[in-house]
Design a protein around this motif. Structure first.
Motif, PDB file in Angstrom:
ATOM      1  N   ALA A  85       0.835  -1.200   0.000  1.00 55.10           N
ATOM      2  CA  ALA A  85       0.000   0.000   0.000  1.00 55.10           C
ATOM      3  C   ALA A  85       0.871   1.253   0.000  1.00 55.10           C
ATOM      4  O   ALA A  85       0.588   2.219  -0.721  1.00 55.10           O
ATOM      5  N   PHE A  86       1.949   1.250   0.781  1.00 59.30           N
ATOM      6  CA  PHE A  86       2.856   2.395   0.837  1.00 59.30           C
ATOM      7  C   PHE A  86       3.450   2.680  -0.539  1.00 59.30           C
ATOM      8  O   PHE A  86       3.512   3.831  -0.973  1.00 59.30           O
ATOM      9  N   ARG A  87       3.862   1.623  -1.236  1.00 57.61           N
ATOM     10  CA  ARG A  87       4.453   1.799  -2.572  1.00 57.61           C
ATOM     11  C   ARG A  87       3.461   2.436  -3.542  1.00 57.61           C
ATOM     12  O   ARG A  87       3.857   3.156  -4.452  1.00 57.61           O
ATOM     13  N   MET A  88       2.175   2.181  -3.338  1.00 58.64           N
ATOM     14  CA  MET A  88       1.166   2.787  -4.210  1.00 58.64           C
ATOM     15  C   MET A  88       1.108   4.297  -4.016  1.00 58.64           C
ATOM     16  O   MET A  88       0.845   5.041  -4.960  1.00 58.64           O
ATOM     17  N   TYR A  89       1.378   4.757  -2.808  1.00 56.31           N
ATOM     18  CA  TYR A  89       1.287   6.186  -2.497  1.00 56.31           C
ATOM     19  C   TYR A  89       2.587   6.946  -2.712  1.00 56.31           C
ATOM     20  O   TYR A  89       2.571   8.140  -2.948  1.00 56.31           O
ATOM     21  N   GLU A  90       3.715   6.268  -2.600  1.00 56.27           N
ATOM     22  CA  GLU A  90       4.981   6.984  -2.771  1.00 56.27           C
ATOM     23  C   GLU A  90       5.185   7.300  -4.254  1.00 56.27           C
ATOM     24  O   GLU A  90       4.573   6.701  -5.122  1.00 56.27           O
ATOM     25  N   MET A  91       6.057   8.212  -4.532  1.00 54.93           N
ATOM     26  CA  MET A  91       6.238   8.659  -5.902  1.00 54.93           C
ATOM     27  C   MET A  91       7.705   8.532  -6.309  1.00 54.93           C
ATOM     28  O   MET A  91       8.596   8.936  -5.564  1.00 54.93           O
ATOM     29  N   ASP A  92       7.928   7.938  -7.449  1.00 53.13           N
ATOM     30  CA  ASP A  92       9.265   7.863  -8.039  1.00 53.13           C
ATOM     31  C   ASP A  92      10.303   7.236  -7.111  1.00 53.13           C
ATOM     32  O   ASP A  92      11.456   7.669  -7.078  1.00 53.13           O
ATOM     33  N   GLY A  93       9.913   6.260  -6.338  1.00 58.35           N
ATOM     34  CA  GLY A  93      10.865   5.577  -5.466  1.00 58.35           C
ATOM     35  C   GLY A  93      11.469   6.454  -4.393  1.00 58.35           C
ATOM     36  O   GLY A  93      12.561   6.181  -3.896  1.00 58.35           O
ATOM     37  N   SER A  94      10.776   7.511  -4.008  1.00 59.17           N
ATOM     38  CA  SER A  94      11.314   8.450  -3.024  1.00 59.17           C
ATOM     39  C   SER A  94      11.295   7.903  -1.600  1.00 59.17           C
ATOM     40  O   SER A  94      11.841   8.523  -0.700  1.00 59.17           O
ATOM     41  N   LYS A  95      10.658   6.772  -1.420  1.00 56.83           N
ATOM     42  CA  LYS A  95      10.547   6.129  -0.116  1.00 56.83           C
ATOM     43  C   LYS A  95       9.819   6.995   0.909  1.00 56.83           C
ATOM     44  O   LYS A  95      10.028   6.856   2.110  1.00 56.83           O
ATOM     45  N   CYS A  96       8.961   7.886   0.416  1.00 55.79           N
ATOM     46  CA  CYS A  96       8.124   8.684   1.309  1.00 55.79           C
ATOM     47  C   CYS A  96       6.860   9.091   0.548  1.00 55.79           C
ATOM     48  O   CYS A  96       6.817   9.063  -0.673  1.00 55.79           O
ATOM     49  N   ILE A  97       5.845   9.451   1.308  1.00 54.73           N
ATOM     50  CA  ILE A  97       4.604   9.949   0.718  1.00 54.73           C
ATOM     51  C   ILE A  97       4.620  11.460   0.868  1.00 54.73           C
ATOM     52  O   ILE A  97       4.693  11.982   1.979  1.00 54.73           O
ATOM     53  N   THR A  98       4.574  12.136  -0.259  1.00 52.09           N
ATOM     54  CA  THR A  98       4.574  13.597  -0.276  1.00 52.09           C
ATOM     55  C   THR A  98       3.138  14.087  -0.475  1.00 52.09           C
ATOM     56  O   THR A  98       2.262  13.298  -0.886  1.00 52.09           O
ATOM     57  N   PRO A  99       2.870  15.362  -0.221  1.00 50.71           N
ATOM     58  CA  PRO A  99       1.531  15.873  -0.525  1.00 50.71           C
ATOM     59  C   PRO A  99       1.152  15.627  -1.996  1.00 50.71           C
ATOM     60  O   PRO A  99       0.018  15.278  -2.298  1.00 50.71           O
ATOM     61  N   LYS A 100       2.135  15.780  -2.889  1.00 52.02           N
ATOM     62  CA  LYS A 100       1.874  15.571  -4.314  1.00 52.02           C
ATOM     63  C   LYS A 100       1.519  14.112  -4.612  1.00 52.02           C
ATOM     64  O   LYS A 100       0.571  13.841  -5.352  1.00 52.02           O
TER      65      LYS A 100
END
Length: 143
Positions: A85-100
Motif C-alpha cells: 500500500a505504501f508503494r502505491m502512495y509513494e512517488m518515483d521511489g522516493s521512499k516517502c509519501i509527499t503531498p503531491k
C-alpha cells in the motif's frame, strides 16, 4: 494472565477427551471456532508435520509452537500488505509519501483534495515534522 496460561486454557478447552493431546479433529474444531476452515485432511497433515513424538497428536508445546507460528505469519502478511500500500502512495521511489503523491493517489481513487488538504493530512502523522510520511509513519497511521 500470561500468554502461556491462555494457550493452556485454550488447549484444555479443545482437548475433548482430556488425554493432554489434540487430535486432528480437536484441532479442526478449534480452528472452526475462530472462524477459519480446516478440512480434515489438512488437519491430519498439519498434526503430522508438527507431531514431534510420532503419536499422531499435538501436545501443548506443539500446539503453542503452531499458534505462535500462525501469529508471526499473520503479522508478516500484514506488513507486506502495508508495504504494498505504501508503494502505491509513494512517488518515483522516493521512499516517502509527499503531498503531491498523496494527491495523485487520491485522484486515482476518485477523491478530490487540493495540495493544502493533502499537506494537512500528512502533518497529522508526520512524527518528525519533515512534511512527508516515511514508511514507519505510514505504518503508525494504518495501525
Amino acid at each position: 494472565m500470561s500468554k502461556c496460561n491462555i494457550y493452556e486454557r485454550i488447549f484444555n478447552r479443545f482437548d475433548e477427551d482430556g488425554d493432554g493431546k489434540l487430535s486432528p479433529l480437536e484441532l479442526r474444531r478449534f480452528v472452526e471456532t475462530i472462524g477459519e476452515e480446516l478440512p480434515m485432511e489438512e488437519a491430519q497433515e498439519l498434526v503430522a508435520s508438527m507431531d514431534s513424538d510420532g503419536d499422531g497428536l499435538l501436545g501443548l508445546e506443539e500446539f503453542v509452537e503452531w499458534v505462535e507460528r500462525e501469529i508471526r505469519g499473520d503479522e508478516e502478511r500484514k506488513m507486506e500488505e502495508l508495504k504494498e500500500a505504501f508503494r502505491m502512495y509513494e512517488m518515483d521511489g522516493s521512499k516517502c509519501i509527499t503531498p503531491k503523491s498523496l494527491n495523485r493517489m487520491l485522484s486515482r481513487l476518485g477523491v478530490s483534495r487540493n495540495m493544502e488538504e493533502c499537506s494537512v493530512m500528512i502533518r497529522q502523522f508526520d512524527v518528525n515534522g519533515d512534511g512527508v510520511l516515511s514508511f514507519d509513519e505510514f505504518k503508525l497511521m494504518m495501525l
